[in-house]
Design an enzyme around this catalytic site. Structure first.
Site, PDB file in Angstrom:
ATOM      1  N   GLY A 141       2.676   2.338  10.772  1.00 58.70           N
ATOM      2  CA  GLY A 141       3.618   3.435  10.602  1.00 58.70           C
ATOM      3  C   GLY A 141       4.319   3.852  11.880  1.00 58.70           C
ATOM      4  O   GLY A 141       4.945   4.907  11.937  1.00 58.70           O
TER       5      GLY A 141
ATOM      6  N   SER B 238       3.649  -2.032  10.356  1.00 61.74           N
ATOM      7  CA  SER B 238       5.096  -2.052  10.597  1.00 61.74           C
ATOM      8  C   SER B 238       5.759  -3.383  10.250  1.00 61.74           C
ATOM      9  O   SER B 238       6.685  -3.822  10.937  1.00 61.74           O
ATOM     10  CB  SER B 238       5.410  -1.635  12.043  1.00 61.74           C
ATOM     11  OG  SER B 238       5.053  -0.271  12.241  1.00 61.74           O
TER      12      SER B 238
ATOM     13  N   ASN C 204       0.870  -1.181   0.000  1.00 63.89           N
ATOM     14  CA  ASN C 204       0.000   0.000   0.000  1.00 63.89           C
ATOM     15  C   ASN C 204       0.905   1.229   0.000  1.00 63.89           C
ATOM     16  O   ASN C 204       1.512   1.545   1.018  1.00 63.89           O
ATOM     17  CB  ASN C 204      -0.901  -0.028   1.243  1.00 63.89           C
ATOM     18  CG  ASN C 204      -1.725   1.238   1.383  1.00 63.89           C
ATOM     19  OD1 ASN C 204      -1.767   2.067   0.484  1.00 63.89           O
ATOM     20  ND2 ASN C 204      -2.386   1.371   2.534  1.00 63.89           N
TER      21      ASN C 204
ATOM     22  N   GLU D 191      -6.727   4.507   7.919  1.00 60.88           N
ATOM     23  CA  GLU D 191      -6.592   5.946   7.635  1.00 60.88           C
ATOM     24  C   GLU D 191      -7.888   6.497   7.039  1.00 60.88           C
ATOM     25  O   GLU D 191      -8.237   7.657   7.275  1.00 60.88           O
ATOM     26  CB  GLU D 191      -5.374   6.186   6.731  1.00 60.88           C
ATOM     27  CG  GLU D 191      -4.081   6.037   7.529  1.00 60.88           C
ATOM     28  CD  GLU D 191      -2.938   5.363   6.798  1.00 60.88           C
ATOM     29  OE1 GLU D 191      -2.891   5.415   5.562  1.00 60.88           O
ATOM     30  OE2 GLU D 191      -2.086   4.760   7.487  1.00 60.88           O
TER      31      GLU D 191
ATOM     32  N   GLU E 119      -5.111  -4.992  10.605  1.00 60.96           N
ATOM     33  CA  GLU E 119      -4.083  -3.968  10.779  1.00 60.96           C
ATOM     34  C   GLU E 119      -4.364  -3.191  12.064  1.00 60.96           C
ATOM     35  O   GLU E 119      -5.190  -2.266  12.065  1.00 60.96           O
ATOM     36  CB  GLU E 119      -4.098  -2.987   9.596  1.00 60.96           C
ATOM     37  CG  GLU E 119      -3.766  -3.630   8.271  1.00 60.96           C
ATOM     38  CD  GLU E 119      -3.228  -2.607   7.267  1.00 60.96           C
ATOM     39  OE1 GLU E 119      -2.092  -2.778   6.823  1.00 60.96           O
ATOM     40  OE2 GLU E 119      -3.941  -1.629   6.967  1.00 60.96           O
TER      41      GLU E 119
ATOM     42  N   LYS F 101       0.077   4.262  -0.205  1.00 58.06           N
ATOM     43  CA  LYS F 101      -0.529   5.458   0.417  1.00 58.06           C
ATOM     44  C   LYS F 101      -0.290   6.689  -0.464  1.00 58.06           C
ATOM     45  O   LYS F 101      -0.335   6.578  -1.690  1.00 58.06           O
ATOM     46  CB  LYS F 101      -0.001   5.618   1.842  1.00 58.06           C
ATOM     47  CG  LYS F 101      -0.209   4.333   2.658  1.00 58.06           C
ATOM     48  CD  LYS F 101       0.023   4.464   4.128  1.00 58.06           C
ATOM     49  CE  LYS F 101      -0.217   3.115   4.798  1.00 58.06           C
ATOM     50  NZ  LYS F 101      -0.100   3.167   6.245  1.00 58.06           N
TER      51      LYS F 101
ATOM     52  N   HIS G  86      -9.605   0.981   5.158  1.00 55.54           N
ATOM     53  CA  HIS G  86      -8.278   1.158   5.753  1.00 55.54           C
ATOM     54  C   HIS G  86      -8.385   2.087   6.950  1.00 55.54           C
ATOM     55  O   HIS G  86      -9.195   3.016   6.958  1.00 55.54           O
ATOM     56  CB  HIS G  86      -7.306   1.728   4.715  1.00 55.54           C
ATOM     57  CG  HIS G  86      -5.885   1.715   5.204  1.00 55.54           C
ATOM     58  ND1 HIS G  86      -5.388   2.698   6.027  1.00 55.54           N
ATOM     59  CD2 HIS G  86      -4.888   0.821   5.030  1.00 55.54           C
ATOM     60  CE1 HIS G  86      -4.128   2.399   6.321  1.00 55.54           C
ATOM     61  NE2 HIS G  86      -3.799   1.262   5.730  1.00 55.54           N
TER      62      HIS G  86
HETATM   63  P1  13P Z   1       3.106   0.437   7.628  1.00 53.63           P
HETATM   64  O1  13P Z   1       3.639  -0.815   7.003  1.00 53.63           O
HETATM   65  O2  13P Z   1       3.790   1.688   7.159  1.00 53.63           O
HETATM   66  O3  13P Z   1       2.988   0.321   9.120  1.00 53.63           O
HETATM   67  O4  13P Z   1       1.586   0.605   7.076  1.00 53.63           O
HETATM   68  C1  13P Z   1       0.721  -0.465   7.186  1.00 53.63           C
HETATM   69  C2  13P Z   1      -0.500  -0.161   6.419  1.00 53.63           C
HETATM   70  O5  13P Z   1      -1.279   0.699   6.782  1.00 53.63           O
HETATM   71  C3  13P Z   1      -0.720  -0.892   5.162  1.00 53.63           C
HETATM   72  O6  13P Z   1      -2.014  -0.687   4.679  1.00 53.63           O
END
Ligand code: 13P
Length: 251
Positions: free
Chosen positions: A177, A213, A12, A101, A171, A14, A99
């Protein structure tokens, strides 16, 4: 891992990588990673880079391109939104839905998530449905309840065959992150809760991913858990050589 459920590495990106950067990334990645049976590689670029990404990967049957979010309406006055049909036209064959976010930064409701799932199923697009608890929910011992509430809301009313088409990504919000990841055993516990719910709904074989992560130092231990069928990765997927090393991990 059975042939029916290949090991899945989903990236992803982002809000990173414009079309030219995506093209260059994929050129480097494809040079480093050959197709391997039993493994699928999925990329979720930003919407404007979907077409360039799909073109860059068109000779690779092991790679699929998806969109990070969709609107549930087929068209209309929804400034800034992308419909399922538009995503498909650009070269996406699947989408992330729910997701963290989208839920926690953009205020997407569980009802919105359900409508997106419905629209994608109706269009025969692939779906990666994301669920996960916040830190305070985990500390209150509510992880299982939160994840099941999000899951149940998103799949409400689906027929068994529809449900079996979904990939679920667990997740935990506190692990995204942050450099903190769930221990493989903790992640596997939540995966078992999700698997139990899906099985009770008549869909026992869905792929369930872990995200939060994931990196080169924890990938092996995560994939050693049989409940973890693959990973959904943000930060560690942004560099093509680093991501190549991760997807070449032998669990
Ligand atoms: P990270 O791998 O940066 O923690 O992000 C995970 C994520 O949100 C994947 O959709």
């Amino acid at each position: 891992m059975t042939a029916l459920r290949p090991l899945l590495f989903a990236a992803n990106w982002k809000m990173h990588l414009d079309p030219a950067e995506a093209r260059e990334y994929l050129q480097r990645f494809l040079a480093a990673v050959a197709p391997r049976s039993g493994r699928e590689l999925w990329f979720f670029p930003g919407s404007v880079a979907i077409e360039a990404s799909a073109q860059a990967c068109r000779s690779r049957a092991d790679i699929r391109i998806g969109i990070q979010d969709v609107h549930w309406e087929p068209k209309g006055a929804f400034t800034g939104a992308v419909s399922v049909g538009m995503a498909r036209g650009a070269g996406a064959s699947m989408a992330l839905v729910g997701h963290s976010e989208r839920r926690h930064v953009f205020g997407e409701s569980e009802a919105d998530t359900r409508k997106k799932v419905r629209a994608l199923l109706d269009a025969a697009m692939g779906i990666v449905l994301c669920v996960g608890e916040k830190l305070e929910e985990r500390e209150r011992g509510e992880t299982g309840a939160v994840v099941l509430r999000q899951l149940a809301a998103a799949i409400d009313g689906l027929a068994k065959e529809e449900l079996s088409r979904l990939v679920i990504a667990y997740e935990p919000v506190w692990a995204i992150g942050t450099g903190r990841h769930a221990t493989p055993a903790d992640a596997a516990d939540v995966h078992r809760v999700i698997r139990g719910h899906l099985t009770a709904r008549g869909a026992p074989t869905n792929t369930i991913l872990y995200g939060g992560s994931v990196n080169l130092s924890n990938i092996r231990a995560l994939l050693a858990e049989p409940e973890i069928n693959g990973v959904l990765v943000g930060g560690a997927s942004l560099d093509p050589e680093r991501w190549a090393e991760i997807v070449e991990t032998n669990a």
